[in-house]
Design a protein around this motif. Structure first.
Motif, mmCIF file in Angstrom:
data_model
loop_
_atom_site.group_PDB
_atom_site.id
_atom_site.type_symbol
_atom_site.label_atom_id
_atom_site.label_comp_id
_atom_site.label_asym_id
_atom_site.label_seq_id
_atom_site.Cartn_x
_atom_site.Cartn_y
_atom_site.Cartn_z
ATOM 1 N N GLU A 1 0.832 -1.206 0.000
ATOM 2 C CA GLU A 1 0.000 0.000 0.000
ATOM 3 C C GLU A 1 0.871 1.263 0.000
ATOM 4 O O GLU A 1 0.572 2.239 -0.698
ATOM 5 N N ALA A 2 1.965 1.234 0.772
ATOM 6 C CA ALA A 2 2.880 2.382 0.795
ATOM 7 C C ALA A 2 3.547 2.559 -0.565
ATOM 8 O O ALA A 2 3.662 3.679 -1.075
ATOM 9 N N LEU A 3 3.980 1.452 -1.174
ATOM 10 C CA LEU A 3 4.601 1.522 -2.501
ATOM 11 C C LEU A 3 3.622 2.039 -3.549
ATOM 12 O O LEU A 3 3.997 2.806 -4.447
ATOM 13 N N GLU A 4 2.359 1.635 -3.428
ATOM 14 C CA GLU A 4 1.345 2.114 -4.365
ATOM 15 C C GLU A 4 1.192 3.638 -4.264
ATOM 16 O O GLU A 4 1.130 4.344 -5.267
ATOM 17 N N SER A 5 1.148 4.153 -3.031
ATOM 18 C CA SER A 5 1.061 5.603 -2.834
ATOM 19 C C SER A 5 2.315 6.302 -3.346
ATOM 20 O O SER A 5 2.230 7.367 -3.978
ATOM 21 N N ILE A 6 3.490 5.720 -3.082
ATOM 22 C CA ILE A 6 4.744 6.317 -3.561
ATOM 23 C C ILE A 6 4.736 6.401 -5.087
ATOM 24 O O ILE A 6 5.122 7.422 -5.667
#
Length: 569
Positions: A67-72
């Motif tokens: 989820e963090a990578l998707e936002s990044i």
């Protein structure tokens, strides 16, 4: 391209929780990702997303990492850092696939498609959008299916396929009659207006764009409103209405500038340069040329500037820490510090000089190596690109030849040859995208190959892929591609006559000896008499290629046909 909005009040509220509430590491990581998603400033949002990723790795939470990578990836795209955006998105997709989170996979595939579209890699963009749309349709998620079709329609538009763009967006409007969703109507109308504008159907374009602006102003989507206003301005300019053209272009520029939309400021200011040059208002043209140059340079050099500032900040912090330490030591023992400093300075000078000489030599070597690697990558990519283009030209010539033939049997032979050439072309297309790699990812390649065959024959065929992430050398990938091409083509042409629900399952996984492949259909079957035909070029080609890879094949025909193939790779 992305329906993505920030909520200032929500981000402030979440930041307050972050500062005041005692949280576990897992709760903190999730909260940081929520702040990143809703924060109005992209640089700040990226910082919170990276912090979320850092904590997620510490606690080894794969879902939170994804989820963090998707936002990044989304934020890096907004900042214009497209290589970083793709890297983050593909890492997120890999985790989602491992966790079997199908819906999340579709969201990231849409994100990847958007970046490819910005980079003008339209075929890749369309492929990933179709994958995402297929997932949402299977999940019966009409809203996200519609939003994905909007993205697909816009990609068709900017790639020049205007008729496909129009039909796709009109399909969304038809779906929205049941959804009755205002954002979907707004985005679809705006994109459809741009399609009509490209087709020079200006009256229809103005109606659609104004409808989109009316809805999206209420939704406070400054990004899309500025795009639609700029498009309206260009339409009025083409019609010769300079006053209305300037009004809409200036309005679009002001909205983009107020919202801090760098790419839109760059694009609209560039349009205003041309507009004012036509008016012979060179003062205004120069003003917008300067603005365009500032934002263009900012977008192009942002990553380099960021790295330089990080190095500068680190240098200042280290310098201050050394000064504080030196003062404390002097106050404790001046005599010892003088001696220590003298020795230290001498050693520091000698080491610095030695490091300077070494660094200088390393820089020279690195520059030379970097140049060689770049030249090698360029030549390899150029070779694959040219081979791909030549193969595509051959396929196009075969396609043209097939249209001139009247006999179905002759036409079928030419089309089969074209499909084989396109399978080879797809290998070199993958190698061209991957740069120096001489291996290709089997999963993506086989899925794209099969989907292209299905779309090429215009058949409604349900596919199910169960393919491991395996990379194979190009000399192995080509015969594997041709084997699968022949089997799938044979199934599409002969297996599903009078079958209302045609299905095709493809499995591939590594084993001790190499690679095991299964291709199964629910067609009418493939009997021994058909398998023993000596004049079948397709069967001869399959057997020859399997022998080439030291493999073996068995064919079962019970409620369909099942090919089991073992290859040594």
């Amino acid at each position: 391209m992305i329906c993505y909005s920030q909520d200032r009040q929500k981000s402030d509220s979440l930041l307050h929780l972050l500062k005041t509430k005692q949280l576990t590491k897992k709760e903190r990581a999730a909260l940081l990702e929520s702040i990143a998603y809703s924060h109005p400033k992209l640089d700040s949002a990226l910082f919170y997303a990276e912090e979320s990723l850092k904590i997620s790795k510490e606690i080894n939470s794969k879902k939170l990492q994804a989820e963090a990578l998707e936002s990044i990836g989304m934020l890096e795209q907004g900042l214009g850092n497209y290589s970083n955006a793709l890297s983050a998105a593909f890492n997120a997709l890999t985790i989602y696939e491992a966790l079997h989170l199908t819906e999340n996979q579709a969201a990231v595939q849409t994100q990847i498609a958007t970046v490819y579209s910005v980079l003008h890699e339209f075929n890749s963009s369309i492929t990933y959008l179709k994958k995402a749309a297929s997932i949402y349709k299977r999940l019966n998620d009409q809203l996200r299916y519609s939003l994905t079709l909007i993205n697909l329609g816009e990609t068709y538009r900017i790639s020049g396929s205007l008729d496909l763009a129009e039909s796709t967006l009109l399909e969304v409007l038809e779906l929205n009659q049941d959804l009755d969703n205002e954002p979907v109507l707004g985005y679809t109308s705006g994109n459809l207006g741009m399609v009509y504008s490209d087709k020079n159907e200006f009256d229809k374009a103005k109606v659609a764009l104004e409808k989109g602006i009316e809805i999206l102003k209420v939704l406070e989507d400054d990004y899309f409103v500025s795009i639609c206003l700029a498009e309206l301005g260009e339409i009025y300019n083409k019609e010769g209405n300079k006053e209305l053209a300037e009004k809409h272009l200036i309005n679009a520029f002001n909205i983009a500038e107020k919202a801090g939309l760098k790419e839109q400021i760059q694009d609209i200011s560039n349009t205003l340069v041309s507009f004012n040059q036509e008016k012979q208002d060179y003062k205004a043209a120069l003003k917008f040329q300067k603005i365009y140059q500032v934002y263009h340079d900012s977008l192009v050099n942002k990553e380099n500037i960021k790295k330089v500032e990080q190095l500068k900040a680190g240098y200042i912090i280290n310098k201050r820490e050394l000064e504080i330490e030196r003062i404390n030591v002097i106050s404790a023992n001046r005599k010892n510090i003088v001696i220590g400093l003298s020795i230290g300075i001498l050693i520091f000078i000698l080491l610095s000089y030695w490091l300077f000489i070494l660094s200088k030599r390393l820089r020279i070597v690195n520059v030379d190596l970097s140049k060689r690697e770049k030249d090698k990558a360029f030549l390899l990519k150029e070779l694959n690109h040219r081979v791909k283009n030549n193969l595509q030209m051959v396929a196009s010539l075969l396609n043209l030849q097939s249209r001139s033939l009247s006999e179905d049997s002759d036409k079928e032979i030419i089309v089969s040859g074209k499909n084989r050439v396109e399978a080879l072309s797809l290998v070199h297309s993958k190698l061209y995208q991957d740069g120096l790699e001489t291996k290709i990812e089997l999963k993506d390649y086989v899925e794209e190959l099969v989907l292209n065959l299905i779309y090429g024959y215009g058949t409604e065929l349900k596919t199910n892929f169960n393919i491991e992430h395996i990379t194979v050398e190009v000399d192995k990938a080509i015969p594997i591609a041709l084997i699968i091409n022949e089997i799938v083509t044979n199934a599409i042409k002969h297996a599903f006559k009078d079958n209302p629900d045609p299905k095709l399952d493809i499995l591939a996984h590594a084993n001790e000896k190499g690679l095991h492949i299964e291709v199964k259909d629910n067609g009418k079957g493939f009997g021994p008499s058909q398998r023993n035909k000596k004049n079948s070029l397709g069967l001869q080609l399959i057997n020859s290629l399997i022998d080439q890879l030291d493999g073996n094949v068995t064919v079962e025909s019970d409620h369909g046909t099942l090919w089991k193939i073992n290859l040594v790779i």
